[in-house]
Design an enzyme around this catalytic site. Structure first.
Site, PDB file in Angstrom:
ATOM      1  N   SER A 128      -6.357   2.649   3.924  1.00 31.75           N
ATOM      2  CA  SER A 128      -6.648   2.255   5.301  1.00 31.75           C
ATOM      3  C   SER A 128      -5.438   1.517   5.850  1.00 31.75           C
ATOM      4  O   SER A 128      -4.658   0.924   5.084  1.00 31.75           O
ATOM      5  CB  SER A 128      -7.873   1.332   5.351  1.00 31.75           C
ATOM      6  OG  SER A 128      -8.004   0.701   6.611  1.00 31.75           O
ATOM      7  N   TYR A 188     -11.827  -6.298   1.484  1.00 30.26           N
ATOM      8  CA  TYR A 188     -11.535  -4.928   1.904  1.00 30.26           C
ATOM      9  C   TYR A 188     -10.029  -4.690   2.005  1.00 30.26           C
ATOM     10  O   TYR A 188      -9.513  -3.697   1.481  1.00 30.26           O
ATOM     11  CB  TYR A 188     -12.202  -4.646   3.250  1.00 30.26           C
ATOM     12  CG  TYR A 188     -11.981  -3.246   3.761  1.00 30.26           C
ATOM     13  CD1 TYR A 188     -12.627  -2.168   3.167  1.00 30.26           C
ATOM     14  CD2 TYR A 188     -11.129  -2.997   4.832  1.00 30.26           C
ATOM     15  CE1 TYR A 188     -12.434  -0.871   3.630  1.00 30.26           C
ATOM     16  CE2 TYR A 188     -10.934  -1.714   5.303  1.00 30.26           C
ATOM     17  CZ  TYR A 188     -11.584  -0.647   4.696  1.00 30.26           C
ATOM     18  OH  TYR A 188     -11.375   0.629   5.156  1.00 30.26           O
TER      19      TYR A 188
END
Length: 251
Positions: A138, A151
């Site tokens: 990401s 995350y």
């Protein structure tokens, strides 16, 4: 590409979101798509959409099951040409509510789950001297963002894993890529309560991924404007970065 030479692509985390959209796009390209996830019902529904999509349920956290599923895929469909290890999760985690157990769940799925797939894929690809392995990270892996410590850490780890693998096995015929999407509309991002710049639809993201899987770039990152903004932030000294990100997020 002739009908008897269709590429075989294995996609994990394919029951919904980007993974399912990649499977649909791959089938449109004339590839044979093997799709894996824990949800048998969602995989069955996806399989019913196209005769080039084949469901192979899998819990990526089960190390042995990854190898067993890959064996079944190759027995049924032929050698896998491309593996997109895409399973992952996210949870909003303000620092004041930091939850070590929740962080461990994120690390398990986003890192260990990918590692469990990497092991059998790399073994086969190296033995054949060919193959393409893509890991979904990401743009959040570029730098730490508020409310996303676990995350961001997990996705930074995926990027580092991909870099390490590419440096080592690229010369041995195995192409390694990392997929770094920005915000894509999925059931996970639907939970976000903050504005998401440059939000994309899964179909648009899948189109970029499949195009990237046919290219030579190590990084498949999009949307481009958002990617470059975050990459510029990586160049800033920490003190300046912290001031800017606090202002941007209202902290």
């Amino acid at each position: 590409m002739t009908a008897d030479k269709r590429k075989v692509i294995w996609i994990t985390g394919a029951s919904m979101g980007i993974g399912a959209a990649i499977a649909r796009r791959a089938a449109q390209e004339g590839w044979t798509a093997a799709v894996s996830a824990r949800s048998r019902d969602k995989l069955a529904a996806l399989e019913a959409e196209h005769d080039a999509i084949h469901a192979y349920p899998l819990d990526v956290l089960d190390r042995g099951e990854n190898a067993a599923v890959l064996d079944r895929i190759e027995a049924d469909l032929g050698p896998v040409d491309i593996a997109v290890l895409n399973a992952g999760t996210h949870a909003d985690m303000p620092a004041a509510e930091f939850d070590a157990a929740a962080a461990a769940r994120i690390f398990d799925l986003n890192l260990t789950g990918l590692a469990n797939g990497i092991e059998p894929v790399v073994q086969r690809f190296l033995a054949r001297g060919r193959g393409r392995l893509a890991l979904t990270a990401s743009v959040a892996g570029y730098r730490g963002l508020p409310r996303a410590a676990a995350y961001c850490a997990s996705k930074a780890g995926v990027i580092a894993m991909a870099e390490s693998l590419a440096a080592e096995i690229g010369p041995r015929g195995v192409t390694v890529q990392v997929i770094c999407p920005g915000f894509v509309r999925t059931p996970l991002t639907d939970k976000n309560e903050f504005p998401m710049p440059f939000l994309m639809e899964p179909e648009d993201a899948a189109e970029r991924v499949v195009k990237g899987l046919q290219g030579t770039s190590f990084e498949i990152a999009f949307p481009r404007r958002f990617v470059w903004q975050l990459k510029l932030l990586r160049l800033l000294p920490a003190a300046l970065y912290f001031r800017l990100i606090r202002k941007a997020t209202g902290l």
